[in-house]
Design a protein around this motif. Structure first.
Motif, PDB file in Angstrom:
ATOM      1  N   HIS A 188       0.689  -1.429   0.288  1.00 29.72           N
ATOM      2  CA  HIS A 188      -0.119  -0.199  -0.127  1.00 29.72           C
ATOM      3  C   HIS A 188       1.057   1.180  -0.004  1.00 29.72           C
ATOM      4  CE1 HIS A 188       0.867  -0.791   4.963  1.00 29.72           C
ATOM      5  NE2 HIS A 188       0.537   0.807   4.276  1.00 29.72           N
ATOM      6  N   SER A 193      -1.259   0.840  -8.779  1.00 28.66           N
ATOM      7  CA  SER A 193      -2.903   0.910  -9.373  1.00 28.66           C
ATOM      8  C   SER A 193      -3.418  -0.484  -9.777  1.00 28.66           C
ATOM      9  CB  SER A 193      -2.522   1.173 -11.264  1.00 28.66           C
ATOM     10  OG  SER A 193      -2.111   0.308 -11.638  1.00 28.66           O
ATOM     11  N   SER A 194      -4.653  -0.248 -10.112  1.00 26.99           N
ATOM     12  CA  SER A 194      -5.393  -1.134 -10.096  1.00 26.99           C
ATOM     13  C   SER A 194      -5.627  -2.125 -11.407  1.00 26.99           C
ATOM     14  CB  SER A 194      -6.645  -0.707  -9.994  1.00 26.99           C
ATOM     15  OG  SER A 194      -6.659   0.299 -12.265  1.00 26.99           O
ATOM     16  N   SER A 209     -12.876  -5.325  -8.338  1.00 28.81           N
ATOM     17  CA  SER A 209     -13.792  -4.337  -7.107  1.00 28.81           C
ATOM     18  C   SER A 209     -14.969  -4.942  -6.527  1.00 28.81           C
ATOM     19  CB  SER A 209     -14.267  -3.195  -8.251  1.00 28.81           C
ATOM     20  OG  SER A 209     -12.589  -2.272  -8.813  1.00 28.81           O
ATOM     21  N   SER A 219     -14.176   0.270  -1.033  1.00 28.30           N
ATOM     22  CA  SER A 219     -13.943  -0.128  -2.268  1.00 28.30           C
ATOM     23  C   SER A 219     -12.485   0.046  -2.105  1.00 28.30           C
ATOM     24  CB  SER A 219     -13.577   1.364  -3.579  1.00 28.30           C
ATOM     25  OG  SER A 219     -13.418   2.289  -2.842  1.00 28.30           O
ATOM     26  N   LYS A 221      -9.552   1.434  -2.906  1.00 28.58           N
ATOM     27  CA  LYS A 221      -9.208   2.461  -2.995  1.00 28.58           C
ATOM     28  C   LYS A 221      -9.341   3.501  -1.388  1.00 28.58           C
ATOM     29  CE  LYS A 221      -8.642   7.875  -5.493  1.00 28.58           C
ATOM     30  NZ  LYS A 221      -7.056   7.535  -5.908  1.00 28.58           N
ATOM     31  N   GLN A 222     -10.659   3.162  -1.227  1.00 31.85           N
ATOM     32  CA  GLN A 222     -10.639   3.812   0.573  1.00 31.85           C
ATOM     33  C   GLN A 222      -9.835   2.423   1.439  1.00 31.85           C
ATOM     34  OE1 GLN A 222     -14.610   3.182  -0.251  1.00 31.85           O
ATOM     35  NE2 GLN A 222     -14.865   5.331   0.150  1.00 31.85           N
ATOM     36  N   ILE A 224      -6.693   1.161   0.382  1.00 28.79           N
ATOM     37  CA  ILE A 224      -5.972   1.186   0.700  1.00 28.79           C
ATOM     38  C   ILE A 224      -4.817   2.595   1.589  1.00 28.79           C
ATOM     39  CG2 ILE A 224      -3.989   2.138  -1.050  1.00 28.79           C
ATOM     40  CD1 ILE A 224      -4.973   0.716  -3.076  1.00 28.79           C
ATOM     41  N   ASN A 225      -6.405   3.880   1.440  1.00 26.69           N
ATOM     42  CA  ASN A 225      -5.878   5.492   1.593  1.00 26.69           C
ATOM     43  C   ASN A 225      -6.481   5.007   3.749  1.00 26.69           C
ATOM     44  OD1 ASN A 225      -5.836   6.862  -0.196  1.00 26.69           O
ATOM     45  ND2 ASN A 225      -7.268   7.428  -0.641  1.00 26.69           N
TER      46      ASN A 225
END
Length: 286
Positions: A188, A193-194, A209, A219, A221-222, A224-225
């Motif tokens: 992370h 990337s995806s 996804s 998601s 992305k969420q 990873i953040n």
């Protein structure tokens, strides 16, 4: 059951009270480190290494070199110099005479650093003035190895014991989503990337996804953040890196975006989060 909190607290003691920049390198210990809070220590916390990491080629070279370090660990702990000219102590984590990972105590200048800096400036296109300025932030004097040995050996023993107590679970079958979570935790703080994720699992973006969101409720992305913000909290509290340096270190390429995500998740800006912690610590010691 081994105590991850005790291991974490000892690393924080080494960093905060002893001034040692500790990083854990996973090797064969991914089943211990990746699922736990210890994953936040899988980063070199100095501004020079963060600067180097901004070049993907240089970062990939650092990662590739870890296999050679593990091989060298067969001879025991040693003092070495990485390809970017950073001097460090390296300590193997051993189980049944096999190196399963290593601990790095890093962040020191080497005597002939000019040669290293000119070489990597040429190889990766770093502006020499910026590179030398970043390198200047490293510490000039490396501590006595005997002193560091005394402090690091207990950590090696704790991690080795943790491995010994959990190795029977290492080969348990994992669900597809569990595999994705482990992959994301491990990577992370890199620029993944995806497309990278799809290639790794040989699946379409829509399939990955859907499966992830179905199991985790958020998601990729969420997620990873969230991982990056947890790393950032630790670094804000226990390192002297700037907010921008921390943003780059945990995987964000834009410090303003990082600040926005951090505030959304915690209710504070990174600077306010750090200031609030320092004030609370000072109040406790009055």
């Amino acid at each position: 059951m081994y105590d991850i909190t005790a291991i974490k607290n000892y690393i924080l003691y080494l960093k905060k009270e002893c001034g040692l920049l500790i990083s854990l390198h996973i090797g064969g210990m991914d089943h211990i480190i990746i699922p736990s809070e210890l994953i936040s220590f899988n980063i070199h916390e100095n501004s020079y290494c963060i600067y180097i990491k901004n070049c993907e080629q240089a970062q990939n070279h650092c990662i590739a070199k870890q296999a050679a370090i593990i091989e060298k660990c067969a001879q025991g702990s040693f003092c070495g110099i990485c390809h970017a000219g950073v001097k460090e102590y390296v300590y193997p984590i051993i189980n049944r005479e096999q190196t399963i990972g290593f601990i790095s105590v890093s962040g020191y200048q080497c005597e002939n650093h000019h040669e290293y800096l000119y070489a990597i400036a040429t190889k990766y296109g770093f502006p020499e003035a910026e590179l030398f300025a970043a390198y200047g932030a490293l510490r000039k004097e490396i501590p006595n190895k005997q002193w560091v040995d005394t402090l690091i050996q207990p950590l090696c023993d704790m991690l080795s014991l943790a491995y010994l107590k959990t190795e029977n679970n290492e080969n348990q079958e994992q669900s597809f989503c569990d595999q994705m979570v482990r992959y994301l935790k491990k990577n992370h703080n890199q620029n993944i990337s995806s497309t990278d994720i799809c290639r790794h699992f040989n699946c379409s973006r829509s399939h990955i996804s859907h499966k992830f969101n179905e199991k985790m409720g958020i998601s990729i992305k969420q997620y990873i953040n969230q991982l990056r913000i947890e790393d950032a909290k630790n670094m804000l509290l226990y390192s002297e890196l700037t907010v921008t340096e921390i943003a780059f270190s945990v995987g964000f390429s834009d410090s303003n975006y990082f600040t926005g995500i951090f505030k959304k998740q915690t209710g504070f800006t990174p600077s306010a989060f750090r200031k609030n912690f320092i004030q609370n610590q000072n109040a406790k010691h009055r």
